[in-house]
Design a protein around this motif. Sequence first.
Motif, PDB file in Angstrom:
ATOM      1  N   MET A   1       0.837  -1.185   0.000  1.00  9.48           N
ATOM      2  CA  MET A   1       0.000   0.000   0.000  1.00  9.48           C
ATOM      3  C   MET A   1       0.882   1.249   0.000  1.00  9.48           C
ATOM      4  O   MET A   1       1.847   1.336   0.740  1.00  9.48           O
ATOM      5  CB  MET A   1      -0.912  -0.011   1.238  1.00  9.48           C
ATOM      6  N   GLU A   2       0.550   2.222  -0.839  1.00 11.67           N
ATOM      7  CA  GLU A   2       1.378   3.406  -1.030  1.00 11.67           C
ATOM      8  C   GLU A   2       1.428   4.271   0.232  1.00 11.67           C
ATOM      9  O   GLU A   2       0.396   4.546   0.857  1.00 11.67           O
ATOM     10  CB  GLU A   2       0.817   4.233  -2.188  1.00 11.67           C
ATOM     11  N   THR A   3       2.612   4.711   0.598  1.00 17.78           N
ATOM     12  CA  THR A   3       2.781   5.597   1.742  1.00 17.78           C
ATOM     13  C   THR A   3       2.524   7.037   1.304  1.00 17.78           C
ATOM     14  O   THR A   3       3.184   7.544   0.394  1.00 17.78           O
ATOM     15  CB  THR A   3       4.199   5.477   2.329  1.00 17.78           C
ATOM     16  N   VAL A   4       1.568   7.693   1.938  1.00 22.90           N
ATOM     17  CA  VAL A   4       1.253   9.086   1.630  1.00 22.90           C
ATOM     18  C   VAL A   4       2.050  10.028   2.530  1.00 22.90           C
ATOM     19  O   VAL A   4       2.695  10.954   2.058  1.00 22.90           O
ATOM     20  CB  VAL A   4      -0.266   9.343   1.781  1.00 22.90           C
ATOM     21  N   GLU A  26       4.097   6.033   9.567  1.00 25.78           N
ATOM     22  CA  GLU A  26       3.616   6.274   8.215  1.00 25.78           C
ATOM     23  C   GLU A  26       2.095   6.243   8.192  1.00 25.78           C
ATOM     24  O   GLU A  26       1.468   5.571   9.014  1.00 25.78           O
ATOM     25  CB  GLU A  26       4.137   5.194   7.246  1.00 25.78           C
ATOM     26  N   VAL A  27       1.519   6.966   7.239  1.00 22.93           N
ATOM     27  CA  VAL A  27       0.083   6.874   6.955  1.00 22.93           C
ATOM     28  C   VAL A  27      -0.044   6.496   5.491  1.00 22.93           C
ATOM     29  O   VAL A  27       0.531   7.160   4.621  1.00 22.93           O
ATOM     30  CB  VAL A  27      -0.653   8.193   7.235  1.00 22.93           C
ATOM     31  N   ARG A  28      -0.781   5.437   5.226  1.00 28.69           N
ATOM     32  CA  ARG A  28      -0.856   4.882   3.883  1.00 28.69           C
ATOM     33  C   ARG A  28      -2.166   5.225   3.186  1.00 28.69           C
ATOM     34  O   ARG A  28      -3.168   5.523   3.827  1.00 28.69           O
ATOM     35  CB  ARG A  28      -0.695   3.355   3.956  1.00 28.69           C
ATOM     36  N   LYS A  29      -2.128   5.176   1.893  1.00 29.35           N
ATOM     37  CA  LYS A  29      -3.305   5.476   1.080  1.00 29.35           C
ATOM     38  C   LYS A  29      -4.452   4.533   1.440  1.00 29.35           C
ATOM     39  O   LYS A  29      -4.267   3.317   1.505  1.00 29.35           O
ATOM     40  CB  LYS A  29      -2.957   5.330  -0.405  1.00 29.35           C
ATOM     41  N   GLY A  30      -5.625   5.102   1.691  1.00 31.16           N
ATOM     42  CA  GLY A  30      -6.817   4.301   1.925  1.00 31.16           C
ATOM     43  C   GLY A  30      -6.918   3.690   3.304  1.00 31.16           C
ATOM     44  O   GLY A  30      -7.770   2.825   3.529  1.00 31.16           O
ATOM     45  N   GLU A  31      -6.105   4.135   4.255  1.00 30.64           N
ATOM     46  CA  GLU A  31      -6.194   3.594   5.603  1.00 30.64           C
ATOM     47  C   GLU A  31      -6.564   4.680   6.604  1.00 30.64           C
ATOM     48  O   GLU A  31      -6.383   5.872   6.354  1.00 30.64           O
ATOM     49  CB  GLU A  31      -4.884   2.940   6.033  1.00 30.64           C
ATOM     50  N   ILE A  32      -7.114   4.232   7.740  1.00 35.18           N
ATOM     51  CA  ILE A  32      -7.389   5.120   8.866  1.00 35.18           C
ATOM     52  C   ILE A  32      -6.379   4.779   9.945  1.00 35.18           C
ATOM     53  O   ILE A  32      -6.390   3.684  10.495  1.00 35.18           O
ATOM     54  CB  ILE A  32      -8.823   4.946   9.388  1.00 35.18           C
ATOM     55  N   MET A  33      -5.494   5.711  10.191  1.00 36.68           N
ATOM     56  CA  MET A  33      -4.405   5.518  11.144  1.00 36.68           C
ATOM     57  C   MET A  33      -4.663   6.394  12.367  1.00 36.68           C
ATOM     58  O   MET A  33      -4.896   7.596  12.237  1.00 36.68           O
ATOM     59  CB  MET A  33      -3.091   5.899  10.465  1.00 36.68           C
ATOM     60  N   ASP A  57      12.846  20.268  15.267  1.00 39.38           N
ATOM     61  CA  ASP A  57      14.268  20.532  15.467  1.00 39.38           C
ATOM     62  C   ASP A  57      15.125  19.541  14.691  1.00 39.38           C
ATOM     63  O   ASP A  57      16.250  19.846  14.295  1.00 39.38           O
ATOM     64  CB  ASP A  57      14.613  20.440  16.960  1.00 39.38           C
ATOM     65  N   ALA A  58      14.575  18.327  14.507  1.00 37.40           N
ATOM     66  CA  ALA A  58      15.299  17.284  13.765  1.00 37.40           C
ATOM     67  C   ALA A  58      14.258  16.323  13.191  1.00 37.40           C
ATOM     68  O   ALA A  58      13.111  16.282  13.619  1.00 37.40           O
ATOM     69  CB  ALA A  58      16.266  16.539  14.680  1.00 37.40           C
ATOM     70  N   GLY A  59      14.697  15.547  12.189  1.00 34.12           N
ATOM     71  CA  GLY A  59      13.792  14.604  11.552  1.00 34.12           C
ATOM     72  C   GLY A  59      13.157  15.182  10.305  1.00 34.12           C
ATOM     73  O   GLY A  59      13.325  16.368   9.984  1.00 34.12           O
ATOM     74  N   THR A  60      12.428  14.346   9.579  1.00 31.43           N
ATOM     75  CA  THR A  60      11.815  14.770   8.324  1.00 31.43           C
ATOM     76  C   THR A  60      10.355  14.351   8.258  1.00 31.43           C
ATOM     77  O   THR A  60       9.931  13.378   8.881  1.00 31.43           O
ATOM     78  CB  THR A  60      12.545  14.158   7.112  1.00 31.43           C
ATOM     79  N   ILE A  61       9.598  15.122   7.478  1.00 34.04           N
ATOM     80  CA  ILE A  61       8.201  14.818   7.182  1.00 34.04           C
ATOM     81  C   ILE A  61       8.059  14.852   5.672  1.00 34.04           C
ATOM     82  O   ILE A  61       8.368  15.877   5.039  1.00 34.04           O
ATOM     83  CB  ILE A  61       7.250  15.838   7.824  1.00 34.04           C
ATOM     84  N   SER A  62       7.620  13.746   5.075  1.00 35.01           N
ATOM     85  CA  SER A  62       7.510  13.703   3.610  1.00 35.01           C
ATOM     86  C   SER A  62       6.112  13.291   3.187  1.00 35.01           C
ATOM     87  O   SER A  62       5.407  12.571   3.895  1.00 35.01           O
ATOM     88  CB  SER A  62       8.541  12.739   3.019  1.00 35.01           C
ATOM     89  N   PHE A  63       5.726  13.789   2.007  1.00 37.11           N
ATOM     90  CA  PHE A  63       4.409  13.530   1.434  1.00 37.11           C
ATOM     91  C   PHE A  63       4.618  12.886   0.072  1.00 37.11           C
ATOM     92  O   PHE A  63       5.203  13.497  -0.830  1.00 37.11           O
ATOM     93  CB  PHE A  63       3.635  14.843   1.303  1.00 37.11           C
ATOM     94  N   LEU A  64       4.211  11.629  -0.064  1.00 33.94           N
ATOM     95  CA  LEU A  64       4.382  10.867  -1.302  1.00 33.94           C
ATOM     96  C   LEU A  64       5.840  10.899  -1.762  1.00 33.94           C
ATOM     97  O   LEU A  64       6.131  10.976  -2.956  1.00 33.94           O
ATOM     98  CB  LEU A  64       3.454  11.396  -2.402  1.00 33.94           C
ATOM     99  N   GLY A  65       6.742  10.865  -0.785  1.00 35.30           N
ATOM    100  CA  GLY A  65       8.164  10.806  -1.086  1.00 35.30           C
ATOM    101  C   GLY A  65       8.847  12.156  -1.220  1.00 35.30           C
ATOM    102  O   GLY A  65      10.073  12.223  -1.333  1.00 35.30           O
ATOM    103  N   TYR A  66       8.063  13.257  -1.192  1.00 37.48           N
ATOM    104  CA  TYR A  66       8.634  14.592  -1.320  1.00 37.48           C
ATOM    105  C   TYR A  66       8.659  15.277   0.043  1.00 37.48           C
ATOM    106  O   TYR A  66       7.701  15.181   0.818  1.00 37.48           O
ATOM    107  CB  TYR A  66       7.826  15.437  -2.306  1.00 37.48           C
ATOM    108  N   ASN A  67       9.736  15.989   0.324  1.00 37.70           N
ATOM    109  CA  ASN A  67       9.881  16.620   1.638  1.00 37.70           C
ATOM    110  C   ASN A  67       9.005  17.858   1.804  1.00 37.70           C
ATOM    111  O   ASN A  67       8.720  18.269   2.920  1.00 37.70           O
ATOM    112  CB  ASN A  67      11.341  16.987   1.896  1.00 37.70           C
ATOM    113  N   GLU A  68       8.580  18.458   0.701  1.00 40.48           N
ATOM    114  CA  GLU A  68       7.693  19.621   0.802  1.00 40.48           C
ATOM    115  C   GLU A  68       6.251  19.144   0.862  1.00 40.48           C
ATOM    116  O   GLU A  68       5.790  18.372   0.010  1.00 40.48           O
ATOM    117  CB  GLU A  68       7.892  20.552  -0.401  1.00 40.48           C
TER     118      GLU A  68
END
Length: 308
Positions: A1-4, A26-33, A57-68
């Motif tokens: 399942m694709e990671t959003v 992670e939160v995946r496409k079509g799931e309720i997390m 302060d540290a770490g990353t947040i990405s959307f469909l593989g993009y950091n923005e």
Amino acid sequence: METVLKVDSLEKSFKEKQILKKISFEVRKGEIMAILGPNGAGKSTTIRNIMGIMYPDAGTISFLGYNEIPRHKIGYLPEERGLYKNVKVMDILLYLAELKDYPLKKAKERALDYLKKFDLEGMDNVSVEELSKGMGQKVQFIASIIHEPDLLILDEPFSGLDPVSQEMFKEEIRSLAEKGTAILLSSHQMNLVEEMCDRLFMMADGQKVIYGDLDEVKTEYANFKCTIRGKNDRNVLENLPNVQRVEQDEDTSILYLTKNVEAASWLKNLPDGLTIHELSIDRISLHEIFIDIATDKNLLQEAGEVHA
């Protein structure tokens, strides 16, 4: 399942206090997390970092593989509700849709459909200040989904709703997930979380406690409990094999069993002298797991990632 949405090793501190300690999920496409935890666990800080209201302060947040994170692809229902009071319902919905770069003609069609679905038909020209609290919550929920977001973040979506409205929200949230929306839901109403969510991320003191598939979490961490209605001696019950602890209330006793007990075999060993008017055995609920985390009652033997 694709990671959003992917949150990786998120850290955040305010002055000398570290609020988030390497949070990852992670939160995946079509799931309720579900993201769960007691007050002060760091849930709201995590959500605000995802929304770009504050920055880690540290770490990353990405959307469909993009950091923005593309804001027009995200819907957000905040815990603290707030709409412009002196604006008409349709005007505020179209304004918020326009902020998300969503076509206004399509937004109006969707708004009218949702107003009808949520029993608000004919309220499009009513000012927000004229709505009841429940009606206002419905309008704000519509505002969070009117632009067809790929990721929907719901912070206490059921708070203050009557049972009928809760069912409406639950039905729509499930429908959105079935259509592919990735949903991150924060709620203290454990019965609704247990009913709706596919996976959960439970945190305490800014760090991960449990992360994984809901059914697997229940199997791994939710030990069995046996409820017996009938007046029985507490000492007798506490000395039964594999009983971790006993809670009694008048003529009802709840026996919390140790990990890895085979329920059917355990029941066969109950002594003949017990008074049993009713007996049930099941796993402890997500609510009880949550209470354990919040109050350190040690219902769980261990915690961690099950199958993320």
